[in-house]
Motif scaffolding. Structure first.
Motif, PDB file in Angstrom:
ATOM      1  N   GLY A 248      -3.206   0.855  11.415  1.00 11.10           N
ATOM      2  CA  GLY A 248      -2.159   0.226  12.212  1.00 11.10           C
ATOM      3  C   GLY A 248      -1.450   1.243  13.087  1.00 11.10           C
ATOM      4  N   ILE A 249      -0.783   2.205  12.456  1.00 11.92           N
ATOM      5  CA  ILE A 249      -0.174   3.335  13.156  1.00 11.92           C
ATOM      6  C   ILE A 249      -0.793   4.608  12.595  1.00 11.92           C
ATOM      7  N   SER A 250      -1.390   5.401  13.458  1.00 12.17           N
ATOM      8  CA  SER A 250      -2.032   6.651  13.055  1.00 12.17           C
ATOM      9  C   SER A 250      -1.272   7.816  13.670  1.00 12.17           C
ATOM     10  N   ILE A 251      -0.641   8.613  12.815  1.00 16.53           N
ATOM     11  CA  ILE A 251       0.156   9.759  13.277  1.00 16.53           C
ATOM     12  C   ILE A 251      -0.589  11.027  12.896  1.00 16.53           C
ATOM     13  N   GLU A 252      -1.169  11.676  13.879  1.00 20.46           N
ATOM     14  CA  GLU A 252      -2.004  12.857  13.653  1.00 20.46           C
ATOM     15  C   GLU A 252      -1.314  14.124  14.153  1.00 20.46           C
ATOM     16  N   VAL A 253       0.010  14.019  14.363  1.00 18.60           N
ATOM     17  CA  VAL A 253       0.808  15.115  14.899  1.00 18.60           C
ATOM     18  C   VAL A 253       2.117  15.189  14.120  1.00 18.60           C
TER      19      VAL A 253
ATOM     20  N   PRO B  76      -2.268   0.399   6.992  1.00 15.56           N
ATOM     21  CA  PRO B  76      -1.110   0.160   7.860  1.00 15.56           C
ATOM     22  C   PRO B  76      -0.493   1.429   8.438  1.00 15.56           C
ATOM     23  N   LEU B  77      -0.374   2.493   7.620  1.00 16.34           N
ATOM     24  CA  LEU B  77       0.176   3.760   8.123  1.00 16.34           C
ATOM     25  C   LEU B  77      -0.718   4.895   7.687  1.00 16.34           C
ATOM     26  N   TYR B  78      -1.190   5.685   8.660  1.00 15.22           N
ATOM     27  CA  TYR B  78      -2.000   6.866   8.385  1.00 15.22           C
ATOM     28  C   TYR B  78      -1.230   8.084   8.867  1.00 15.22           C
ATOM     29  N   LEU B  79      -1.016   9.037   7.983  1.00 17.26           N
ATOM     30  CA  LEU B  79      -0.240  10.237   8.302  1.00 17.26           C
ATOM     31  C   LEU B  79      -1.086  11.480   8.064  1.00 17.26           C
ATOM     32  N   SER B  80      -1.344  12.237   9.108  1.00 16.53           N
ATOM     33  CA  SER B  80      -2.001  13.532   8.914  1.00 16.53           C
ATOM     34  C   SER B  80      -1.210  14.656   9.559  1.00 16.53           C
TER      35      SER B  80
END
Length: 259
Positions: free
Chosen positions: A206-211, A227-231
Motif C-alpha cells: 500500500g505505502i512503501s517507504i524505502e527512505v 499495507p505498510l512496508y518500511l525499509s
C-alpha cells in the motif's frame, strides 16, 4: 461578436486592488481542458494533462542551484472531473495538482505509475485527487504515485487498484526525505471486491517507504498484501490505520519492516 478577454478588465474587491485583464485573471489556474482534455473518464486525456502540468512547470521554473527556491506554486486544477490516461504523468517541478480523479485505461502499461514525481520536483503537492490504477476483470493496470523528490506533500488522496505499489517513496539521484503523506486512503482492493477474499490476488504494498525522514499522518491503508512496508529509518507514522493485509486470513501482514 467574439469578446476579446485581453481588452476586458477585472478588479478584485478590496482596498489596494488593481485592474487586470480577464485574460490575465484566467491564467491564474491551469485546467487540462485548456489543452483539449474531455474529462469524461473514458476519453484518453493523457496528452492534455501532461501539457497542463508542463505549462504550470513553465510558470514555476527550474531551480538554478541547490538552495534556490522556486515560485510556489502554479496550480493545475482538475475541476472535479475524472480523466482517463493511457500512460504515466510526470511532475518535474514544484506545482500543485488538485481537485479531481485520474484512472488508468485498459491500455495503460501494466506496472507503470499513474503519477511519477521526478527528482527535480521538490515541494510538489498532490491534494484532493483520486487515483485509480484501473481494474479490468481482476487485472490492475497502473500503480499509484512514485515519489523521488524531497518535501513532497500528498494530502487527501485516494489511491485504489494497483498491482505493486499504492504510494512508493524511494531515492534515485537525490535524497528523498521529509515527504508528508496525510489524510489519505490507499486500497489495493475495495472491501467487497474479489481481492478482499481471494488472497492470491493480493500482490501489492500500500505505502512503501524505502527512505528516511518521512511522515505518514492520519492515513488508512487496507486490502493490500502489505499495507505498510518500511525499509528506511527515522520515519514517523502517526494516527494511522493499517489493516486487512496479508496473503491469508490466518497470517495477516499489516506492517513489514526491512531495516
Amino acid at each position: 461578436a467574439a469578446i476579446d478577454a485581453t481588452k476586458l478588465s477585472f478588479t478584485q474587491t478590496g482596498t489596494g486592488a488593481v485592474a487586470r485583464t480577464v485574460d490575465s485573471k484566467l491564467e491564474d489556474v491551469i485546467s487540462p481542458k485548456d489543452f483539449g482534455a474531455v474529462g469524461n473518464g473514458t476519453t484518453d486525456d493523457v496528452a492534455a494533462l501532461q501539457a497542463a502540468i508542463n505549462a504550470a512547470e513553465a510558470i514555476v521554473g527550474p531551480r538554478t542551484g541547490a538552495t534556490d527556491i522556486e515560485a510556489a506554486y502554479a496550480v493545475v486544477d482538475l475541476g472535479g472531473r475524472k480523466y482517463s490516461i493511457s500512460n504515466s504523468l510526470t511532475i518535474s517541478e514544484a506545482i500543485v495538482l488538485q481537485n479531481g480523479a485520474i484512472v488508468a485505461s485498459s491500455t495503460f502499461p501494466i506496472n507503470n505509475y499513474c503519477i511519477n514525481i521526478a527528482n527535480t520536483a521538490e515541494r510538489a503537492v498532490i491534494q484532493r485527487v483520486d487515483i485509480d490504477g484501473g481494474l479490468y476483470s481482476t487485472t490492475r493496470r497502473g500503480n499509484g504515485i512514485k515519489v523521488n523528490a524531497p518535501r513532497v506533500h500528498i494530502s487527501r488522496v485516494y489511491v485504489n487498484h494497483f498491482p505493486q505499489f499504492g504510494i512508493r517513496l524511494f531515492s534515485s539521484g537525490i535524497t528523498t526525505q521529509e515527504v508528508r503523506i496525510e489524510n489519505c486512503l490507499v486500497r489495493e482492493w475495495q472491501y467487497d471486491e474479489s481481492g478482499t477474499t481471494t488472497f492470491s490476488l493480493r500482490t501489492a504494498k500500500g505505502i512503501s517507504i524505502e527512505v528516511a525522514d518521512i511522515y505518514v499522518i492520519n492515513t488508512t491503508v487496507a486490502q493490500c498484501l502489505t499495507p505498510l512496508y518500511l525499509s528506511g529509518a527515522l520515519n514517523i507514522i502517526d494516527g494511522c490505520h493499517f489493516y486487512n493485509g496479508g496473503a491469508s486470513s490466518s497470517t495477516p501482514v499489516v506492517v513489514e519492516l526491512d531495516n
